[in-house]
Design a protein around this motif. Structure first.
Motif, PDB file in Angstrom:
ATOM      1  N   ILE A  61      -0.841  19.420  -6.519  1.00 13.23           N
ATOM      2  CA  ILE A  61       0.561  19.807  -6.406  1.00 13.23           C
ATOM      3  C   ILE A  61       1.029  20.545  -7.661  1.00 13.23           C
ATOM      4  CG2 ILE A  61       1.562  17.692  -7.387  1.00 13.23           C
ATOM      5  CD1 ILE A  61       3.666  17.874  -5.097  1.00 13.23           C
ATOM      6  N   LYS A  62       1.964  21.463  -7.467  1.00 15.60           N
ATOM      7  CA  LYS A  62       2.528  22.238  -8.573  1.00 15.60           C
ATOM      8  C   LYS A  62       4.029  22.035  -8.615  1.00 15.60           C
ATOM      9  CE  LYS A  62      -1.000  25.902  -8.428  1.00 15.60           C
ATOM     10  NZ  LYS A  62      -1.883  25.200  -7.481  1.00 15.60           N
TER      11      LYS A  62
ATOM     12  N   GLU B  92      11.777  17.864  -4.518  1.00 18.05           N
ATOM     13  CA  GLU B  92      11.021  18.850  -5.295  1.00 18.05           C
ATOM     14  C   GLU B  92      10.261  18.142  -6.405  1.00 18.05           C
ATOM     15  OE1 GLU B  92      12.634  23.088  -5.994  1.00 18.05           O
ATOM     16  OE2 GLU B  92      14.434  21.823  -5.897  1.00 18.05           O
ATOM     17  N   PHE B  93       9.014  18.586  -6.590  1.00 17.08           N
ATOM     18  CA  PHE B  93       8.171  17.945  -7.621  1.00 17.08           C
ATOM     19  C   PHE B  93       8.352  18.641  -8.964  1.00 17.08           C
ATOM     20  CE2 PHE B  93       4.254  17.621 -10.071  1.00 17.08           C
ATOM     21  CZ  PHE B  93       4.063  16.236 -10.096  1.00 17.08           C
ATOM     22  N   PHE B  94       8.626  17.828 -10.003  1.00 13.68           N
ATOM     23  CA  PHE B  94       8.670  18.333 -11.379  1.00 13.68           C
ATOM     24  C   PHE B  94       7.939  17.346 -12.250  1.00 13.68           C
ATOM     25  CE2 PHE B  94      12.382  20.433  -9.531  1.00 13.68           C
ATOM     26  CZ  PHE B  94      12.229  21.730 -10.003  1.00 13.68           C
ATOM     27  N   ASP B  95       7.020  17.862 -13.022  1.00  4.33           N
ATOM     28  CA  ASP B  95       6.237  16.989 -13.918  1.00  4.33           C
ATOM     29  C   ASP B  95       6.935  16.937 -15.272  1.00  4.33           C
ATOM     30  OD1 ASP B  95       4.360  15.435 -15.044  1.00  4.33           O
ATOM     31  OD2 ASP B  95       2.811  16.980 -15.160  1.00  4.33           O
TER      32      ASP B  95
ATOM     33  N   ASP C 288       0.831  -1.196   0.000  1.00  2.00           N
ATOM     34  CA  ASP C 288       0.000   0.000   0.000  1.00  2.00           C
ATOM     35  C   ASP C 288       0.869   1.252   0.000  1.00  2.00           C
ATOM     36  OD1 ASP C 288      -2.280  -1.417  -0.049  1.00  2.00           O
ATOM     37  OD2 ASP C 288      -2.907  -1.019   2.014  1.00  2.00           O
ATOM     38  N   ILE C 289       0.462   2.233  -0.786  1.00  2.00           N
ATOM     39  CA  ILE C 289       1.144   3.526  -0.831  1.00  2.00           C
ATOM     40  C   ILE C 289       0.136   4.588  -0.415  1.00  2.00           C
ATOM     41  CG2 ILE C 289       2.324   5.224  -2.270  1.00  2.00           C
ATOM     42  CD1 ILE C 289       3.265   2.944  -4.046  1.00  2.00           C
ATOM     43  N   ILE C 290       0.500   5.364   0.575  1.00  2.00           N
ATOM     44  CA  ILE C 290      -0.381   6.421   1.073  1.00  2.00           C
ATOM     45  C   ILE C 290       0.116   7.763   0.565  1.00  2.00           C
ATOM     46  CG2 ILE C 290      -1.298   7.556   3.136  1.00  2.00           C
ATOM     47  CD1 ILE C 290      -0.775   4.903   4.620  1.00  2.00           C
ATOM     48  N   VAL C 291      -0.729   8.464  -0.181  1.00  2.00           N
ATOM     49  CA  VAL C 291      -0.415   9.809  -0.677  1.00  2.00           C
ATOM     50  C   VAL C 291      -1.443  10.751  -0.069  1.00  2.00           C
ATOM     51  CG1 VAL C 291      -0.077  11.276  -2.698  1.00  2.00           C
ATOM     52  CG2 VAL C 291       0.458   8.828  -2.826  1.00  2.00           C
ATOM     53  N   ARG C 292      -0.981  11.753   0.703  1.00  3.63           N
ATOM     54  CA  ARG C 292      -1.915  12.638   1.393  1.00  3.63           C
ATOM     55  C   ARG C 292      -1.397  14.068   1.429  1.00  3.63           C
ATOM     56  NH1 ARG C 292      -0.117  13.273   6.801  1.00  3.63           N
ATOM     57  NH2 ARG C 292       1.623  11.874   7.318  1.00  3.63           N
ATOM     58  N   LYS C 293      -2.329  14.977   1.689  1.00  4.08           N
ATOM     59  CA  LYS C 293      -1.995  16.396   1.834  1.00  4.08           C
ATOM     60  C   LYS C 293      -2.452  16.840   3.212  1.00  4.08           C
ATOM     61  CE  LYS C 293      -2.743  20.936  -0.332  1.00  4.08           C
ATOM     62  NZ  LYS C 293      -3.442  21.677  -1.421  1.00  4.08           N
ATOM     63  N   GLU C 294      -1.536  17.455   3.944  1.00  3.60           N
ATOM     64  CA  GLU C 294      -1.844  17.878   5.304  1.00  3.60           C
ATOM     65  C   GLU C 294      -1.158  19.212   5.586  1.00  3.60           C
ATOM     66  OE1 GLU C 294      -0.755  16.255   9.731  1.00  3.60           O
ATOM     67  OE2 GLU C 294      -1.417  14.774   8.251  1.00  3.60           O
ATOM     68  N   ASN C 295      -1.967  20.221   5.965  1.00  2.36           N
ATOM     69  CA  ASN C 295      -1.434  21.570   6.236  1.00  2.36           C
ATOM     70  C   ASN C 295      -0.608  22.098   5.068  1.00  2.36           C
ATOM     71  OD1 ASN C 295      -2.590  21.501   8.827  1.00  2.36           O
ATOM     72  ND2 ASN C 295      -0.763  20.511   9.694  1.00  2.36           N
ATOM     73  N   GLU C 296      -1.173  21.923   3.866  1.00  4.26           N
ATOM     74  CA  GLU C 296      -0.543  22.400   2.632  1.00  4.26           C
ATOM     75  C   GLU C 296       0.787  21.718   2.338  1.00  4.26           C
ATOM     76  OE1 GLU C 296      -2.227  24.295   0.557  1.00  4.26           O
ATOM     77  OE2 GLU C 296      -3.850  24.238   2.032  1.00  4.26           O
ATOM     78  N   GLN C 297       1.013  20.577   2.947  1.00  8.50           N
ATOM     79  CA  GLN C 297       2.213  19.799   2.657  1.00  8.50           C
ATOM     80  C   GLN C 297       1.804  18.448   2.094  1.00  8.50           C
ATOM     81  OE1 GLN C 297       4.175  20.049   6.635  1.00  8.50           O
ATOM     82  NE2 GLN C 297       5.900  20.933   5.510  1.00  8.50           N
ATOM     83  N   TYR C 298       2.689  17.899   1.258  1.00 10.76           N
ATOM     84  CA  TYR C 298       2.394  16.628   0.587  1.00 10.76           C
ATOM     85  C   TYR C 298       3.288  15.526   1.172  1.00 10.76           C
ATOM     86  CZ  TYR C 298       0.090  19.722  -2.733  1.00 10.76           C
ATOM     87  OH  TYR C 298      -0.722  20.672  -3.309  1.00 10.76           O
ATOM     88  N   PHE C 299       2.634  14.376   1.418  1.00  8.11           N
ATOM     89  CA  PHE C 299       3.355  13.256   2.032  1.00  8.11           C
ATOM     90  C   PHE C 299       3.100  11.979   1.231  1.00  8.11           C
ATOM     91  CE2 PHE C 299       2.573  16.289   5.383  1.00  8.11           C
ATOM     92  CZ  PHE C 299       3.763  16.319   6.099  1.00  8.11           C
ATOM     93  N   VAL C 300       4.165  11.195   1.066  1.00  7.89           N
ATOM     94  CA  VAL C 300       4.067   9.868   0.443  1.00  7.89           C
ATOM     95  C   VAL C 300       4.692   8.876   1.418  1.00  7.89           C
ATOM     96  CG1 VAL C 300       4.692   8.415  -1.514  1.00  7.89           C
ATOM     97  CG2 VAL C 300       4.231  10.855  -1.868  1.00  7.89           C
ATOM     98  N   GLU C 301       3.905   7.846   1.797  1.00  8.39           N
ATOM     99  CA  GLU C 301       4.368   6.880   2.794  1.00  8.39           C
ATOM    100  C   GLU C 301       4.001   5.465   2.361  1.00  8.39           C
ATOM    101  OE1 GLU C 301       1.993   8.379   5.900  1.00  8.39           O
ATOM    102  OE2 GLU C 301       3.486   9.815   6.646  1.00  8.39           O
ATOM    103  N   GLY C 302       4.614   4.497   3.012  1.00  7.64           N
ATOM    104  CA  GLY C 302       4.299   3.095   2.747  1.00  7.64           C
ATOM    105  C   GLY C 302       5.559   2.253   2.682  1.00  7.64           C
ATOM    106  N   ASP C 303       5.400   0.972   2.962  1.00 10.86           N
ATOM    107  CA  ASP C 303       6.553   0.078   2.974  1.00 10.86           C
ATOM    108  C   ASP C 303       7.211  -0.031   1.599  1.00 10.86           C
ATOM    109  OD1 ASP C 303       6.272  -0.409   5.636  1.00 10.86           O
ATOM    110  OD2 ASP C 303       5.090  -2.235   5.396  1.00 10.86           O
TER     111      ASP C 303
ATOM    112  N   VAL D  32       2.598   9.912  -8.813  1.00 13.30           N
ATOM    113  CA  VAL D  32       2.569  11.208  -9.504  1.00 13.30           C
ATOM    114  C   VAL D  32       1.132  11.625  -9.802  1.00 13.30           C
ATOM    115  CG1 VAL D  32       3.246  12.462 -11.601  1.00 13.30           C
ATOM    116  CG2 VAL D  32       4.878  10.916 -10.473  1.00 13.30           C
ATOM    117  N   ASP D  33       0.328  10.697 -10.301  1.00 13.56           N
ATOM    118  CA  ASP D  33      -1.075  11.018 -10.621  1.00 13.56           C
ATOM    119  C   ASP D  33      -1.854  11.429  -9.370  1.00 13.56           C
ATOM    120  OD1 ASP D  33      -0.648  10.462 -13.294  1.00 13.56           O
ATOM    121  OD2 ASP D  33      -1.301   8.372 -13.123  1.00 13.56           O
ATOM    122  N   LYS D  34      -1.602  10.742  -8.249  1.00 14.95           N
ATOM    123  CA  LYS D  34      -2.310  11.080  -7.014  1.00 14.95           C
ATOM    124  C   LYS D  34      -1.906  12.444  -6.486  1.00 14.95           C
ATOM    125  CE  LYS D  34      -3.006   6.269  -5.574  1.00 14.95           C
ATOM    126  NZ  LYS D  34      -2.650   5.216  -4.587  1.00 14.95           N
TER     127      LYS D  34
END
Length: 426
Positions: free
Chosen positions: A409-410, A423-426, A356-371, A401-403
């Motif tokens: 995200i910008k 840093e995120f770059f598309d 499982d991969i958890i992608v979330r946004k919290e307090n205007e910050q982006y987090f990706v977690e999971g084993d 990336v899609d999530k």
């Protein structure tokens, strides 16, 4: 001391990391990749041992972790596998998931084993990542984490006969005269706070195991007193011996006591009401002028139960009772389980899958977690272009990336991936 419930934490060992290495021999100064795979982590395994009677050891040792696997080595050498951790448990131990209370396994046979926390898989060395276009990979795969969970061990006594009755009716005394067991005996209520086991031997090498279940009280099926703790031990017994004080010394009515105990058994589990039962009228030596035994005999006859008059103190009627119980055991078949047992070979699923991969946004910050993501990070050499490309390809392939785009995200915004900022770059 009798300990029949214990909550413990178990964790399988982590898999060792794969190695990044290259052959550097005298005549091959620029040899190919030679990093070996990491070893698998050890698993935590529960094993039934008939010589163990309680869960006392787990009361003082609550965390159990199997060794990790060794990292891979150069010259294509694999890391050593972590040794499995074997935890010995008594017969009749039920394993529950501490969070959901779901039954994971029911261990009743001596020598039975169950893997409760699997070790992580070892990571692949860089020699496993060579392709036609990538001849010298400078990255390897990280080992995966071992399974971990909190579990509850619950012991239900494995006895042929369960001895039940209100407090102070003489159960401990009866157990002591029928067997070699030496329970503490005194003339006050709730003397016995833990179940006692004894082996009853009769002529011809015949024997059976009897358990003195601590005194039940009205409302025990709802958990009043130690009701559930006591009643659980009756579930596995094939025959119930119901001891009733017919002397009236305690100011109790034997018929009323007999009815109430049977009601408690039925309310706890309706199947216990149909379990073969023998009724024993105790303290016949001090019966006095009351008609307690006669009234009990009339009530018992209505239900078709056998009634044995005895005196545990003077041993009156003990021999007849032993043979009566033995004969009833021969008539009684194997009991059907009174609890939900997992199907054989059925794998218990962890609540959160390892991939499982958890992608979330919290307090205007982006987090990706999971084993999976953490393992990917451990596998990546950010000083090597091929390794970075592999990391980016896997992140995109798994939909991260899609999530992130769905969350708004910008470019150039920061993403926290398992504690590391990118840093995120598309």
């Amino acid at each position: 001391m009798f300990i029949d419930v214990a909550k413990i934490f178990v964790k399988g060992g982590n898999g060792g990391h794969g190695a990044v290495a290259f052959r550097r021999e005298k005549y091959e100064p620029a040899g190919g990749p030679a990093g070996g795979d990491g070893g698998d982590g050890g698993s935590v395994i529960l094993e039934v041992d008939r010589n163990i009677r309680t869960l006392m050891d787990f009361r003082y040792s609550r965390h159990h972790k199997a060794p990790n696997g060794e990292d891979g080595k150069s010259k294509m050498q694999y890391g050593k596998k972590g040794q499995d951790l074997i935890l010995k448990v008594p017969q009749g131990t039920i394993i529950r998931d501490a969070e959901t209370n779901a039954i994971i396994a029911d261990l009743t046979e001596d020598g039975t084993t169950y893997v409760i926390a699997k070790g992580g898989r070892g990571g692949k060395g860089n020699m496993k990542f060579t392709t036609s276009t990538r001849q010298a990979p400078r990255f390897a795969e990280g080992g995966s984490k071992g399974e971990e969970r909190w579990i509850v061990l619950e012991l239900k006594l494995l006895a042929d006969v369960g001895l039940v009755g209100f407090p102070n009716v003489g159960k401990s005394t009866l157990l002591s005269v029928m067997t070699d067991a030496k329970p503490k005996i005194a003339d006050y209520h709730f003397t016995t706070l833990t179940p006692n086991l004894g082996v009853v031997e009769i002529e011809g090498g015949k024997s059976f195991v009897i358990a003195d279940i601590p005194g039940l009280i009205e409302g025990a099926h709802t958990g009043i007193g130690l009701g559930h703790d006591f009643l659980r031990h009756i579930e596995r017994t094939r025959v119930i011996v119901h001891l009733v004080d017919v002397s009236g010394q305690e100011g109790r009515d034997p018929v009323e006591d007999f009815i109430k105990i049977n009601q408690e058994l039925e309310k706890y589990d309706a199947r216990l009401a149909s379990r073969p039962q023998i009724v024993v009228g105790n303290k016949m030596d001090i019966l006095g002028e009351g008609d307690g035994f006669d009234r009990l005999e009339k009530e018992v006859s209505k239900l078709g139960y056998e009634l044995y008059p005895i005196s545990a103190a003077t041993r009156q009627g003990i021999k007849e009772l032993k043979y009566g119980i033995w004969n009833k055991l021969q008539e009684a078949g194997e009991i059907e389980p009174t609890i939900e047992i997992v199907e054989e070979n059925k794998t218990y699923e962890l609540k959160e899958k390892k991939d499982d991969i958890i992608v979330r946004k919290e307090n205007e910050q982006y987090f990706v977690e999971g084993d999976f993501v953490e393992k990917l990070l451990n596998s990546t050499n950010f000083d090597d272009l091929d390794s970075i490309r592999y990391f980016q390809r896997m992140i995109k392939k798994r939909g991260v990336v899609d999530k992130l785009k769905e969350l708004g995200i910008k470019n150039e915004e920061i993403v926290n991936i398992c504690g590391y900022e990118f840093e995120f770059f598309d």
